[in-house]
Design a protein around this motif. Structure first.
Motif, PDB file in Angstrom:
ATOM      1  N   TRP A  56       0.845  -1.204   0.000  1.00 48.49           N
ATOM      2  CA  TRP A  56       0.000   0.000   0.000  1.00 48.49           C
ATOM      3  C   TRP A  56       0.878   1.250   0.000  1.00 48.49           C
ATOM      4  O   TRP A  56       0.717   2.134  -0.835  1.00 48.49           O
ATOM      5  N   ASP A  57       1.804   1.319   0.953  1.00 49.76           N
ATOM      6  CA  ASP A  57       2.680   2.493   1.071  1.00 49.76           C
ATOM      7  C   ASP A  57       3.604   2.645  -0.129  1.00 49.76           C
ATOM      8  O   ASP A  57       3.879   3.770  -0.564  1.00 49.76           O
ATOM      9  N   ASP A  58       4.082   1.529  -0.667  1.00 57.26           N
ATOM     10  CA  ASP A  58       4.947   1.587  -1.845  1.00 57.26           C
ATOM     11  C   ASP A  58       4.226   2.224  -3.026  1.00 57.26           C
ATOM     12  O   ASP A  58       4.788   3.067  -3.731  1.00 57.26           O
ATOM     13  N   ILE A  59       2.982   1.845  -3.237  1.00 59.51           N
ATOM     14  CA  ILE A  59       2.202   2.406  -4.350  1.00 59.51           C
ATOM     15  C   ILE A  59       1.995   3.898  -4.141  1.00 59.51           C
ATOM     16  O   ILE A  59       2.168   4.691  -5.071  1.00 59.51           O
ATOM     17  N   HIS A 118      15.186   6.788  -8.416  1.00 53.67           N
ATOM     18  CA  HIS A 118      15.783   5.585  -7.831  1.00 53.67           C
ATOM     19  C   HIS A 118      14.735   4.822  -7.015  1.00 53.67           C
ATOM     20  O   HIS A 118      14.660   3.596  -7.084  1.00 53.67           O
ATOM     21  N   LEU A 119      13.945   5.543  -6.225  1.00 51.36           N
ATOM     22  CA  LEU A 119      12.890   4.909  -5.429  1.00 51.36           C
ATOM     23  C   LEU A 119      11.880   4.194  -6.316  1.00 51.36           C
ATOM     24  O   LEU A 119      11.473   3.068  -6.027  1.00 51.36           O
ATOM     25  N   VAL A 120      11.462   4.858  -7.377  1.00 50.46           N
ATOM     26  CA  VAL A 120      10.474   4.260  -8.286  1.00 50.46           C
ATOM     27  C   VAL A 120      11.010   2.930  -8.815  1.00 50.46           C
ATOM     28  O   VAL A 120      10.309   1.911  -8.795  1.00 50.46           O
ATOM     29  N   HIS A 121      12.240   2.912  -9.270  1.00 48.41           N
ATOM     30  CA  HIS A 121      12.817   1.675  -9.811  1.00 48.41           C
ATOM     31  C   HIS A 121      13.022   0.609  -8.741  1.00 48.41           C
ATOM     32  O   HIS A 121      12.909  -0.585  -9.024  1.00 48.41           O
ATOM     33  N   THR A 122      13.305   1.017  -7.526  1.00 49.16           N
ATOM     34  CA  THR A 122      13.510   0.059  -6.438  1.00 49.16           C
ATOM     35  C   THR A 122      12.204  -0.590  -6.011  1.00 49.16           C
ATOM     36  O   THR A 122      12.159  -1.787  -5.743  1.00 49.16           O
ATOM     37  N   LEU A 123      11.131   0.184  -5.950  1.00 56.58           N
ATOM     38  CA  LEU A 123       9.862  -0.322  -5.430  1.00 56.58           C
ATOM     39  C   LEU A 123       9.024  -1.072  -6.462  1.00 56.58           C
ATOM     40  O   LEU A 123       8.167  -1.866  -6.093  1.00 56.58           O
ATOM     41  N   CYS A 124       9.273  -0.821  -7.731  1.00 60.38           N
ATOM     42  CA  CYS A 124       8.442  -1.401  -8.783  1.00 60.38           C
ATOM     43  C   CYS A 124       9.032  -2.695  -9.335  1.00 60.38           C
ATOM     44  O   CYS A 124      10.253  -2.859  -9.383  1.00 60.38           O
ATOM     45  N   ASP A 125       8.155  -3.593  -9.756  1.00 56.39           N
ATOM     46  CA  ASP A 125       8.593  -4.801 -10.442  1.00 56.39           C
ATOM     47  C   ASP A 125       9.114  -4.471 -11.834  1.00 56.39           C
ATOM     48  O   ASP A 125      10.019  -5.109 -12.338  1.00 56.39           O
ATOM     49  N   HIS A 139       4.997   3.917 -17.087  1.00 53.90           N
ATOM     50  CA  HIS A 139       4.268   2.743 -16.616  1.00 53.90           C
ATOM     51  C   HIS A 139       5.060   2.110 -15.481  1.00 53.90           C
ATOM     52  O   HIS A 139       6.245   1.807 -15.647  1.00 53.90           O
ATOM     53  N   ALA A 140       4.404   1.925 -14.349  1.00 54.50           N
ATOM     54  CA  ALA A 140       5.029   1.316 -13.196  1.00 54.50           C
ATOM     55  C   ALA A 140       4.145   0.166 -12.721  1.00 54.50           C
ATOM     56  O   ALA A 140       2.942   0.346 -12.522  1.00 54.50           O
ATOM     57  N   PHE A 141       4.739  -0.996 -12.578  1.00 53.67           N
ATOM     58  CA  PHE A 141       4.022  -2.185 -12.111  1.00 53.67           C
ATOM     59  C   PHE A 141       4.516  -2.531 -10.714  1.00 53.67           C
ATOM     60  O   PHE A 141       5.717  -2.698 -10.510  1.00 53.67           O
ATOM     61  N   LEU A 142       3.565  -2.589  -9.783  1.00 51.60           N
ATOM     62  CA  LEU A 142       3.908  -2.856  -8.395  1.00 51.60           C
ATOM     63  C   LEU A 142       3.136  -4.063  -7.885  1.00 51.60           C
ATOM     64  O   LEU A 142       2.012  -4.310  -8.324  1.00 51.60           O
ATOM     65  N   PRO A 143       3.704  -4.784  -6.932  1.00 56.25           N
ATOM     66  CA  PRO A 143       2.982  -5.918  -6.350  1.00 56.25           C
ATOM     67  C   PRO A 143       1.823  -5.442  -5.483  1.00 56.25           C
ATOM     68  O   PRO A 143       1.823  -4.340  -4.956  1.00 56.25           O
ATOM     69  N   TRP A 144       0.851  -6.298  -5.334  1.00 55.67           N
ATOM     70  CA  TRP A 144      -0.294  -6.044  -4.460  1.00 55.67           C
ATOM     71  C   TRP A 144      -0.589  -7.324  -3.720  1.00 55.67           C
ATOM     72  O   TRP A 144      -1.023  -7.623  -2.806  1.00 55.67           O
TER      73      TRP A 144
END
Length: 144
Positions: A56-59, A118-125, A139-144
């Protein structure tokens, strides 16, 4: 829940969890984008809670960083689209700049800045940038 595909090929669970927001591109819109993302995640969590609380916080952090970059580096309006995917959340940020973001050195002693990409690339798949006629889509893909 129905599992058959609809006429447009979108599974019913994905169709129900997609939102698009538009912002004029002013500084307060960074907060507006974060609040819009929270609204989307609240609706999503009612049906499918995140598999880990930090997702949640990562997104929210990724949306905030992308919105702040849009306001700082791209004049004019920006758009946010959020969509549930099979295993996560797809965030798309559209802005008016055709310049592809690049990492900058992070120098906290000189006033900060440079850590967001850097944060965006670290947190995203996965992260991709698509330059289009009127700007770019990140486009950023993140886990849920």
């Amino acid at each position: 829940m129905a599992t058959e595909r609809r006429w447009d090929g979108t599974p019913p669970s994905e169709r129900a969890h997609e939102r698009a927001y538009s912002f004029p591109g002013e500084l307060p819109n960074v907060t507006g984008a974060r609040l819009a993302a929270e609204e989307f995640l609240r609706g999503l969590a009612r049906e499918a809670p995140p598999s880990a609380p930090e997702y949640w916080d990562d997104i929210l952090l990724v949306v905030t960083e992308l919105a702040a970059n849009a306001v700082q580096f791209a004049p004019g309006p920006f758009g946010l689209r959020m969509r549930r995917t099979f295993d996560g959340v797809h965030v798309t940020m559209h802005d008016t700049s055709t310049v592809v973001p690049e990492p900058r050195p992070f120098r906290p002693s000189s006033g900060g800045g440079g850590i967001g990409w850097h944060l965006v690339h670290t947190l995203c798949d996965q992260v991709s940038v698509v330059v289009v006629e009127d700007g770019k889509d990140i486009h950023a893909f993140l886990p849920w």
